[in-house]
Design a protein around this motif. Structure first.
Motif, short mmCIF file in Angstrom:
data_model
loop_
_atom_site.label_atom_id
_atom_site.label_comp_id
_atom_site.label_asym_id
_atom_site.label_seq_id
_atom_site.Cartn_x
_atom_site.Cartn_y
_atom_site.Cartn_z
N LEU A 193 2.36 -26.82 30.10
CA LEU A 193 2.94 -26.03 30.79
C LEU A 193 2.81 -25.25 32.26
CD1 LEU A 193 5.97 -24.80 30.20
CD2 LEU A 193 5.22 -23.24 29.08
N ASN A 194 3.46 -25.19 33.07
CA ASN A 194 3.70 -24.90 34.19
C ASN A 194 3.76 -23.09 34.56
OD1 ASN A 194 2.37 -26.76 36.22
ND2 ASN A 194 4.06 -26.22 38.03
N MET A 195 3.22 -22.17 34.52
CA MET A 195 3.86 -20.73 34.33
C MET A 195 3.79 -20.47 36.10
SD MET A 195 0.18 -19.15 32.46
CE MET A 195 -1.29 -19.79 33.84
N ASP A 196 3.03 -21.13 36.84
CA ASP A 196 3.78 -21.37 38.41
C ASP A 196 3.36 -22.32 38.62
OD1 ASP A 196 3.90 -20.05 41.21
OD2 ASP A 196 2.43 -19.09 40.42
N MET A 217 -3.82 -27.89 45.09
CA MET A 217 -4.67 -26.66 45.52
C MET A 217 -4.67 -25.63 44.75
SD MET A 217 -6.87 -28.73 46.45
CE MET A 217 -8.14 -27.90 46.48
N TYR A 218 -3.07 -25.44 44.25
CA TYR A 218 -2.93 -23.93 43.43
C TYR A 218 -3.64 -24.53 42.14
CZ TYR A 218 -0.30 -20.60 42.28
OH TYR A 218 0.81 -18.70 42.00
N LEU A 219 -3.82 -25.31 41.97
CA LEU A 219 -4.21 -25.61 40.60
C LEU A 219 -5.52 -25.66 40.33
CD1 LEU A 219 -4.38 -26.46 37.29
CD2 LEU A 219 -4.29 -28.82 37.40
N GLY A 224 -8.32 -22.90 33.43
CA GLY A 224 -8.91 -22.51 34.64
C GLY A 224 -10.14 -21.79 35.10
N GLY A 225 -10.90 -22.24 35.94
CA GLY A 225 -12.60 -21.40 35.78
C GLY A 225 -13.55 -20.72 34.86
N LEU A 243 -1.82 -23.60 29.51
CA LEU A 243 -0.77 -23.05 30.13
C LEU A 243 -1.38 -23.23 32.12
CD1 LEU A 243 -0.65 -19.34 29.35
CD2 LEU A 243 1.09 -20.85 29.22
N THR A 244 -0.98 -24.13 32.10
CA THR A 244 -1.49 -24.09 34.02
C THR A 244 -0.81 -23.68 35.33
OG1 THR A 244 -1.97 -26.36 35.13
CG2 THR A 244 0.23 -26.91 33.93
N ALA A 245 -0.48 -24.62 36.36
CA ALA A 245 0.30 -23.96 37.44
C ALA A 245 -0.12 -24.91 38.16
CB ALA A 245 -0.94 -22.70 38.23
#
Length: 406
Positions: free
Chosen positions: A222-225, A265-267, A326-327, A255-257
C-alpha cells in the motif's frame, strides 16, 4: 557476542495461516527473467539463491491478473499456462527452507500498450511520458473484471503451491492510480471521495479473500505517499489501512511510497541512474531521458529506514501486522523496526547485492551490514535480468524486455 534470539525479526514468525523461519521478506521487484511470460531456469535459481541465503519469504514479481494488466508482454500472466513453471519455482524455494509469495495486480496506466497489445487502463485518460501512449478510462465493467481476476490469480498461486499472495496497491498501478486525486478525475462511483477512489483496491482485496479464505496468507503493498503534488497522501493511507483492517482483508500490510508513473525515485532513494535507464529505452525516449532525465528521476538522499517516519503514523492507527520497507540493511535496522512495532521487514536492493545477508545475521554475524551502495544501477538491469551490476555481468541469456518496455 549477542544471542541471536534477542533479535525478534530473526525469530520464527506467523503470517496469517503460514509459519516463516524468520520475519524477513524479499520485497517484490521485477526480475526480468520470464521470457514469453514463463518461469525460466534463471528465475528459479534467482529465488532459490535468496532462499538459501536465509530469507523467510521471497516474493515473485510481477504477476498480472489479466493480459492488459501486464507492464509488457514478458511478464507472468496468472492462469493455467503459468502453472507448471510456478509449481517448479515454489518447489525449489520450499526445498531451500523459505516460503514464497506472488505479487499480483494490474499495471493500469504504468502498462506499455505497445508491448502488451492491449490499451492501458487508467481512472482517467493519461498520456504516458515513458511510452508515449494514451491510456483509456476504465469502465465499470473493466473494473469488475479486474477485481474478479484478482481472486482467480490468487487461486492460481495457491494451486501452484505458493504460500501467499501480495496484492499490489502501490506505485500508481491500477488500484493506486484510482486512489490518486491527481490521476483520478472521475465523477462516478469510482471517483471523488476516498471511499469511491478506494473501491478498486478494496474490491480486489475482497475478491482475493473470498477466493482463498485463510488457506494462504494475503498481504498488500500500500502506498503511503505518491511523492507528487495532489497525489495520494498519508492521511488517506491511514484511513484506507483502517478499512482494510476492519474488513479482515489482509494478514499484513507492506507500506511503500512513490509512483512508477510519475516519481519512481521517491521509493528507491539514492543515486538516480539516468544514463543506465536511458540505455535500455527506445528512441525518442532514450534521448529524452538523457536530456531531461533529472526531471523524471529526481534524486533523494538515502537514509536507513527512510520510510519509517511515515510508516510509524500508520502503525499508530492500526493493529494489524505491518511490513516495514525501505532502507533495511543491518541488524540494528531490524531491531529498530521491531521496537517500533513492525512485525516484518522487507528488503530488495540489499539482497540483490548480498543474497546471503539474512543467513549471516542469523548466524550472529551482526557486524555484517548490507553491501548495497544505493547507486540504483540495478533498476536498469531488468533488461537482462535483475542483479547488482557491481558484482559481474549477467548470465548468458537473452533480454526479456520488449523494444518498448523497461
Amino acid at each position: 557476542m549477542t544471542d541471536p534470539k534477542t533479535h525478534p525479526i530473526l525469530e520464527p514468525a506467523r503470517l496469517g495461516p503460514i509459519s516463516l523461519r524468520n520475519a524477513t521478506i524479499k520485497a517484490a521487484t521485477f526480475e526480468g527473467m520470464t521470457p514469453g511470460g514463463q518461469v525460466s531456469d534463471r528465475l528459479v535459481e534467482f529465488h532459490s539463491e535468496l532462499a538459501r541465503g536465509g530469507i523467510g519469504m521471497t516474493t515473485v514479481a510481477y504477476c498480472a491478473v489479466t493480459p492488459d494488466g501486464r507492464l509488457h508482454q514478458n511478464q507472468i500472466l496468472m492462469g493455467e499456462e503459468a502453472l507448471p513453471g510456478l509449481r517448479r519455482l515454489a518447489d525449489a524455494v520450499h526445498g531451500e527452507g523459505a516460503a514464497i509469495s506472488a505479487q499480483i495486480g494490474h499495471a493500469g496506466p504504468v502498462s506499455n500498450a505497445k508491448s502488451t497489445g492491449s490499451p492501458a487502463l487508467a481512472p482517467s485518460p493519461h498520456l504516458s511520458a515513458q511510452h508515449l501512449v494514451l491510456s483509456r478510462s476504465a469502465t465499470s465493467a473493466d473494473l469488475r473484471r479486474v477485481a474478479a481476476a484478482h481472486g482467480s490469480a490468487a487461486l492460481t498461486a495457491r494451486e501452484a503451491g505458493f504460500d501467499a499472495v501480495e496484492v499490489h496497491l502501490g506505485h500508481n498501478y491500477l488500484a493506486s492510480s484510482f486512489l490518486s486525486p491527481r490521476l483520478n478525475r472521475r465523477d462516478d462511483e469510482y471517483g471523488g471521495t476516498l471511499a469511491n477512489r478506494a473501491r478498486v483496491a478494496l474490491e480486489a482485496l475482497r475478491s482475493v479473500r473470498d477466493a482463498v479464505g485463510g488457506t494462504i496468507a494475503v498481504t498488500a503493498k500500500l502506498n503511503m505517499d505518491d511523492g507528487v503534488a495532489r497525489g495520494f497522501w498519508l492521511d488517506e493511507a491511514v484511513q484506507l489501512a483502517q478499512w482494510i483492517e476492519r474488513d479482515g482483508l489482509v494478514d499484513a500490510l507492506e507500506l511503500t511510497a512513490g509512483s512508477s508513473l510519475l516519481n519512481p525515485m521517491y521509493l528507491f532513494r539514492g543515486d538516480a541512474p539516468i544514463q543506465e535507464m536511458a540505455a535500455i529505452m527506445p528512441q525518442p525516449q532514450r534521448t529524452g531521458m538523457r536530456l531531461f532525465g533529472r526531471l523524471r528521476l529526481r534524486s533523494y538522499p538515502f537514509e536507513p529506514l527512510y520510510l519509517l517516519p511515515s510508516a510509524r503514523q500508520v502503525r499508530a492507527e492500526v493493529s494489524l501486522p505491518l511490513i516495514l520497507l525501505g532502507g533495511v540493511n543491518t541488524i540494528d535496522d531490524m531491531d529498530t523496526a521491531a521496537a517500533q512495532g513492525f512485525q516484518f521487514v522487507a528488503m530488495a536492493r540489499a539482497l540483490l547485492r548480498d543474497p546471503g545477508l539474512v543467513a549471516a545475521l542469523s548466524n550472529a554475524d551482526y557486524a555484517r551490514g548490507g553491501l548495497c551502495i544505493h547507486c540504483n544501477k540495478c533498476m536498469a538491469s531488468i533488461a537482462s535480468g535483475a542483479r547488482c551490476v557491481l558484482i559481474g555481468p549477467p548470465p548468458e541469456g537473452r533480454a526479456v524486455l520488449g523494444a518498448h518496455a523497461r
